[in-house]
Each structure stands twice: as C-alpha cells, then as structure tokens.
Enzyme design. Structure first.
Site, short mmCIF file in Angstrom:
data_model
loop_
_atom_site.label_atom_id
_atom_site.label_comp_id
_atom_site.label_asym_id
_atom_site.label_seq_id
_atom_site.Cartn_x
_atom_site.Cartn_y
_atom_site.Cartn_z
N LYS A 85 40.72 -50.94 -54.08
CA LYS A 85 41.12 -52.01 -53.25
C LYS A 85 41.05 -53.45 -53.64
O LYS A 85 41.88 -54.22 -53.53
CB LYS A 85 40.57 -51.60 -51.88
CG LYS A 85 40.99 -50.35 -51.16
CD LYS A 85 40.16 -50.06 -49.88
CE LYS A 85 40.75 -48.83 -49.55
NZ LYS A 85 39.75 -48.00 -48.36
N GLN A 98 34.42 -49.61 -45.02
CA GLN A 98 34.73 -48.23 -45.48
C GLN A 98 34.02 -47.11 -45.00
O GLN A 98 32.99 -47.20 -44.77
CB GLN A 98 34.41 -48.23 -47.17
CG GLN A 98 34.68 -46.92 -47.80
CD GLN A 98 36.19 -47.02 -48.04
OE1 GLN A 98 37.13 -47.88 -48.40
NE2 GLN A 98 36.71 -45.77 -47.85
N ASP A 120 42.70 -52.00 -40.69
CA ASP A 120 43.09 -50.39 -40.85
C ASP A 120 43.61 -49.97 -39.56
O ASP A 120 43.97 -48.76 -39.29
CB ASP A 120 41.65 -49.76 -40.92
CG ASP A 120 41.37 -49.18 -42.31
OD1 ASP A 120 42.32 -49.10 -43.16
OD2 ASP A 120 40.24 -48.99 -42.72
#
Ligand code: NDP
Length: 295
Positions: A54, A98, A121
């Site tokens: 990422k 994460q 997200d």
C-alpha cells in the site's frame, strides 16, 4: 466454450494510472499532496506485506504515505488516541487501520473512531449507512473494485439477477448494496442458505466471498454468467509450494461462465487500486472539490 478471463491486474493498473494522472490537479488547487495514513499494530506477516504494498502504490501515485507501526502490546486507548490525532491532522485525507488487530483490541471501537470522511476503507458505520440509504460516501475497496470489473464487462447492470455468496461487513453486504444501487435483483446467500447450488444458479452475476476453497462448483453456475471470485485461500500443494485458490472451482467453472476472474490476478489487484482512488476521492471531497471524473 471457455469463458472470457476478466483481467483485474490490467484493469487495476489502468485505474492506478488514472488516479496518478488526476493527482496533479489536486496539488495545483490545494498546494499539497493527498495523504494516506496506514496504521499497523503487531507483526502479522501477511499484514506487513499488505502495508508495504500500500505504501509503495501510494507513493507511486504521487500521494503521501504516512506509516504508523505500533507494537503488538499497544493498548486500545493508545490506538484510539493515534486515530484521533490522524483525524485532526490536515495533511491526512484518508486513514486505514490494517485488520486484523491483535486480540484484546475491539476492531469496531477503533474503526468507529475514524472520521467518516477519512474512512478510506468504508468500514465506519456511517459509511455503511450512507451506502444502505443510497447517499454518497466512501465504499469498501474490494466490493467497489468488483463492481468496477462488472460494469466494465457488462455495462448497464440494471435488471440483472445478481447472487452474492457471503455476507461479511467488508465484502458481501456492501457488494449486495452496490448491486442494488445498480438496479440488479439481488440475492445475498450465506452459510445458512438452503439449496445454495440452486440459489447460485439464478445469477446472471455471481460474486463469491466466503473463504472456502473451490466451494462453488461449475454445475451450480448459470451458463454465460459473469463470475467474480473474491476468495483468497492459501493451500500447500504436494510439492510443498503454497498455491492461492479462489472460492470457485475455476478450471471447470470457466467452461460454463461467460466471463470469470482468475485467482490470483482477478479481484486481488483491484483492492489497492481502489484504495488509491478512495484516497484521492476523500481528499477532493474534504477540499470541497467535485470528485474526479472517470474514477
Ligand atoms: P468472512 O469470513 O468475514 O465471511 C465469510 C462469509 O461467507 C460469511 O458470511 C459466511 O456466512 C459465508 N460462508 C462461509 N461458509 C459458507 C458456505 N459453506 N456456504 C455459504 N456461505 C458461507 O470473509 P470475508 O468476507 O472477509 O472474505 C471472504 C473471502 O474473500 C476470503 O477468502 C478472503 O481472503 C477474501 N478477501 C479477498 C480480498 C481481496 O481480494 N482483496 C479482500 C477481502 C477478502 P455466515 O455469515 O452465515 O457465517
């Protein structure tokens, strides 16, 4: 007849190029680059790899990447305090924590601390709610990537029968909502669904996100259907090498489907590409600019 292969890798590469091409407009207007903060707690090996990828992709797209690596022993209070600092940091447009978090930390409490406008997200309950009632908001990267592949293959999805197998908050449920927004007739199947094979057979569109290697068999699939396989199941072969298997029995399914994503090389590469897209969109929206066209 063999199905068309849906090349998620190539589509993701083009999306990343489009994001990178749109970044300079933001920089020219705002005099700063869009920023993504990624928070990793502990040393889960798979998460370390994701976070590295990422970071690299964000920098390659011309955006700022802020990595926060915290030890396994981090408390929930410390993590929440970091997220609150990132919420207040003007150089951060998007925040990703994460998952999975170490045992003892409540994922939901942490996710719900993220400013919904920075929730890249789309996991925050406000963004899940916005999607459910049809308002604009940030949408979970993997299902949004699946939708992009479907629209690229099929164009207008209106009126099609769509079957989604798996009802997780991060893939199945938002996928079903997105397909409903596209005017599909949606069936959401799960582990308690009766006659799964028959339900799957209704789908002109089939999206499978269950985490069970090759659960969906070829003879369940409607001939000509467009099949999106989200599953990523690691299995050791007899040669000791690890293979990645999808949730669909690919070798046989490709003889029945009209189009199908391979694993790997289908949905997987889309997730990071959409993360970059969502970062730019979050930055544009926070700056009061219209979302970039064509993304
Ligand atoms: P979850 O474990 O959170 O959810 C799995 C879902 O599948 C549940 O709703 C469960 O039903 C359902 N399910 C499980 N077994 C069956 C069965 N035998 N029949 C029907 N339904 C079943 O998984 P995720 O949604 O997080 O992930 C699913 C898969 O997608 C995994 O392989 C994961 O690795 C992959 N994935 C890939 C991504 C990517 O490519 N970038 C990103 C995210 C996930 P119930 O609710 O009833 O328990």
């Amino acid at each position: 007849m063999s199905a068309r292969l849906i090349d998620g890798k190539a589509f993701a590469a083009r999306l990343r190029e489009r994001v990178a091409a749109a970044v300079p407009d933001f920089v020219a207007t705002m005099d700063r680059v869009p920023g993504l903060a990624v928070v990793l707690v502990g040393d889960d090996p798979a998460s370390q790899i994701y976070v590295r990828s990422k970071h690299k992709a964000t920098v390659e797209a011309g955006m700022a990447s802020f990595e926060h690596r915290l030890p396994e022993t981090t408390s929930q209070e410390e993590l929440v305090a970091l997220v609150e600092r990132l919420n207040d940091d003007e150089s951060v447009d998007a925040i990703l924590v994460q998952l999975p978090l170490p045992a003892g930390i409540d994922d939901k409490a942490v996710i719900d601390t993220i400013d919904p406008d920075k929730d890249v997200d789309g996991f925050h309950v406000i963004n899940a709610g916005r999607l459910a009632v049809g308002e604009d908001g940030l949408v979970s990267c993997t299902p949004l990537g699946c939708l992009m592949l479907l629209k690229d293959q099929l164009g207008d999805l209106s009126g099609l029968e769509a079957v989604v197998v798996g009802r997780s908050n991060i893939v199945g449920k938002p996928m079903a909502q997105l397909l409903l927004r596209e005017n599909c007739t949606v069936t959401l199947a799960h582990s308690r669904t009766r006659n799964l094979a028959e339900v799957v057979g209704r789908g002109d569109i089939l999206v499978v996100a269950v985490g069970q290697p090759e659960l969906v068999k070829a003879d369940w699939i409607k001939p000509g259907a467009t099949v999106i396989d989200v599953g990523m199941n690691r299995q050791s072969g007899e040669d000791g090498k690890t293979r990645l298997l999808g949730d669909v029995a690919f070798a046989e399914a490709k003889e029945v489907a009209g189009a199908i994503t391979p694993v790997p090389g289908g949905v997987g590469p889309m997730t990071i590409a959409v993360l970059l897209r969502n970062t730019l969109v979050a930055a544009q929206l926070r700056a009061g600019m219209p979302p970039p066209a064509g993304l």
